[in-house]
Design a protein around this motif. Sequence first.
Motif, short mmCIF file in Angstrom:
data_model
loop_
_atom_site.label_atom_id
_atom_site.label_comp_id
_atom_site.label_asym_id
_atom_site.label_seq_id
_atom_site.Cartn_x
_atom_site.Cartn_y
_atom_site.Cartn_z
N LEU A 35 0.77 -1.16 -0.03
CA LEU A 35 -0.03 -0.07 -0.17
C LEU A 35 0.70 1.23 -0.05
O LEU A 35 0.54 2.31 -0.64
CB LEU A 35 -0.92 -0.01 1.22
N TYR A 36 2.04 0.98 0.69
CA TYR A 36 3.10 2.35 0.74
C TYR A 36 3.53 2.77 -0.63
O TYR A 36 3.55 3.73 -0.96
CB TYR A 36 4.03 2.27 1.84
N ASP A 37 3.81 1.68 -1.42
CA ASP A 37 4.70 1.66 -2.43
C ASP A 37 3.47 2.15 -3.49
O ASP A 37 3.91 3.03 -4.25
CB ASP A 37 5.17 0.36 -2.92
N LEU A 38 2.22 1.65 -3.56
CA LEU A 38 1.30 2.36 -4.28
C LEU A 38 0.90 3.63 -4.24
O LEU A 38 1.05 4.47 -5.32
CB LEU A 38 -0.12 1.37 -4.13
N THR A 39 0.83 4.11 -2.99
CA THR A 39 0.44 5.48 -2.87
C THR A 39 1.64 6.58 -3.46
O THR A 39 1.37 7.36 -3.92
CB THR A 39 0.05 5.93 -1.36
N HIS A 40 2.76 6.17 -2.97
CA HIS A 40 4.02 6.76 -3.40
C HIS A 40 4.29 6.80 -5.08
O HIS A 40 4.61 7.85 -5.50
CB HIS A 40 5.22 6.50 -2.64
N GLY A 41 3.54 5.63 -5.62
CA GLY A 41 4.01 5.50 -6.95
C GLY A 41 2.79 6.44 -7.69
O GLY A 41 3.27 7.18 -8.52
N ILE A 42 1.69 6.61 -7.16
CA ILE A 42 0.92 7.46 -7.57
C ILE A 42 1.24 8.93 -7.50
O ILE A 42 0.89 9.94 -8.30
CB ILE A 42 -0.58 7.14 -6.92
N GLU A 43 1.84 9.13 -6.25
CA GLU A 43 2.17 10.53 -5.93
C GLU A 43 3.46 10.88 -6.93
O GLU A 43 3.32 12.17 -7.43
CB GLU A 43 2.87 10.36 -4.74
N ALA A 44 4.17 9.87 -7.28
CA ALA A 44 5.37 10.22 -8.22
C ALA A 44 4.93 10.41 -9.64
O ALA A 44 5.44 11.41 -10.30
CB ALA A 44 6.42 9.14 -8.29
N ALA A 45 3.83 9.80 -9.98
CA ALA A 45 3.11 9.94 -11.20
C ALA A 45 2.69 11.24 -11.50
O ALA A 45 2.65 11.90 -12.52
CB ALA A 45 2.12 8.72 -11.63
N VAL A 46 1.81 11.68 -10.33
CA VAL A 46 1.40 13.06 -10.32
C VAL A 46 2.29 14.00 -10.44
O VAL A 46 2.26 15.23 -11.37
CB VAL A 46 0.58 13.36 -9.25
N GLU A 47 3.52 13.91 -9.59
CA GLU A 47 4.70 14.83 -9.87
C GLU A 47 5.08 14.92 -11.14
O GLU A 47 5.46 16.18 -11.71
CB GLU A 47 5.69 14.35 -8.71
N GLY A 48 5.32 13.84 -11.66
CA GLY A 48 5.84 13.76 -13.04
C GLY A 48 5.02 14.50 -14.21
O GLY A 48 5.57 14.79 -15.23
N ALA A 49 3.80 14.57 -13.92
CA ALA A 49 2.67 15.03 -15.14
C ALA A 49 2.40 16.33 -14.78
O ALA A 49 1.54 16.87 -15.71
CB ALA A 49 1.66 13.93 -15.07
N THR A 50 2.87 16.82 -13.74
CA THR A 50 2.24 18.36 -13.57
C THR A 50 3.32 19.30 -13.51
O THR A 50 3.20 20.35 -13.16
CB THR A 50 1.58 18.49 -12.06
N GLY A 51 4.56 19.09 -14.18
CA GLY A 51 5.55 20.14 -14.35
C GLY A 51 5.80 20.74 -12.89
O GLY A 51 6.22 20.33 -12.05
N PRO A 52 5.90 22.35 -13.01
CA PRO A 52 6.39 22.98 -11.97
C PRO A 52 5.28 23.10 -10.69
O PRO A 52 5.85 23.25 -9.73
CB PRO A 52 6.13 24.62 -12.56
N PHE A 53 4.15 22.32 -11.00
CA PHE A 53 3.06 22.19 -9.73
C PHE A 53 3.51 20.62 -9.09
O PHE A 53 2.60 20.44 -8.40
CB PHE A 53 1.89 22.57 -10.00
N GLY A 54 4.21 20.00 -9.59
CA GLY A 54 4.60 18.69 -9.27
C GLY A 54 4.80 18.54 -7.96
O GLY A 54 4.09 17.79 -7.28
N GLY A 55 5.51 19.25 -7.29
CA GLY A 55 5.83 19.06 -5.77
C GLY A 55 4.45 19.17 -4.88
O GLY A 55 4.45 18.10 -4.05
N PHE A 56 3.86 20.16 -5.16
CA PHE A 56 2.71 20.48 -4.55
C PHE A 56 1.42 19.26 -4.68
O PHE A 56 0.92 19.00 -3.71
CB PHE A 56 2.41 21.96 -4.58
#
Length: 320
Positions: A258-279
């Motif tokens: 579950l931890y890896d899944l949530t962080h995987g989704i987090e990383a995917a969102v970061e990679g897809a949203t450019g300058p706003f990726g961190g937030f």
Amino acid sequence: MPGGLVALLDDVSIIARTAAASVDDIAAAAGRAGSKTAGVVIDDAAVTPSYVTGLSPARELPIIWSITKGSFKNKLLILLPGAILLSEFLPSAIIFILMLGGAYLSYEGAEKVLEKLGGEKHGKTVEDVIDDPAKFEKERISGAIRTDLILSAEIMAITLNELTDLTEWWQRGLALAVVAIAVTVAVYGTVALIVKMDDVGLSLTKRPGEFAQALGRGLVAAMPKLLVTLSFIGTIAMLWVGGGILLHGTHELGIHGLYDLTHGIEAAVEGATGPFGGFLGWLTFAGLSALVALIVGWIIVLVLHKVFKMGHGPGDAEAH
């Protein structure tokens, strides 16, 4: 003799520098640990005003002061010695304490969501008829201090988990004390300002000057909305923090899915949203953590209220 004196002074200077470095280390560690407790602190500050909502304005500050004293006792006299003993003799237990706290926060948050959606309320609230105001006030203070004990235990456990760089027990103790005092003053000082905001507003409406009167009317009008907003923020903070603790706890215990899944989704969102990726990545993980907490919390609510027929007692007189 001069040589001995010089050597002694040199030793003293070394000890002094070491002590100064230790103080710096403690301050830095306390700062890092304090930042990690932000979610629980937000929850604490958001929940506490509900304990004086609907009571006599003259009793607001005395009630908050009573809760504040109880919070200091919780942190400094009960939890601090226990945390030091755990860190010295049973550090492996800290993760389980954290997860118990995470489960409790998940339960509290889920219960509040269910009540907002029309579910059954638990415990007497200010909407009910209060036959004995003095007794009700004592029960409300006791309930607030019990809730504070849980939140404070979570704050101390999170703090202790961040103090691995401090090898001496007294260094960890000082850092814990610094965080405990700072958090308590910040939380209940803020709460005192919030609950007296309407009184300040009323006072301003009676002063000469259009600006002062307009500001006073604005403060009075904003108070109910602020309390509703704080209640919402408090519930979200409970779920976000509780779920995050459970995710990190299962990961620490070797259950990584579950931890890896949530962080995987987090990383995917970061990679897809450019300058706003961190937030947006952080927001995604926080939202997923809250969802995990909501599911866990609902299960606990179901077990406690439907299976074991348990609920908040009359002392937990929260304004749901």
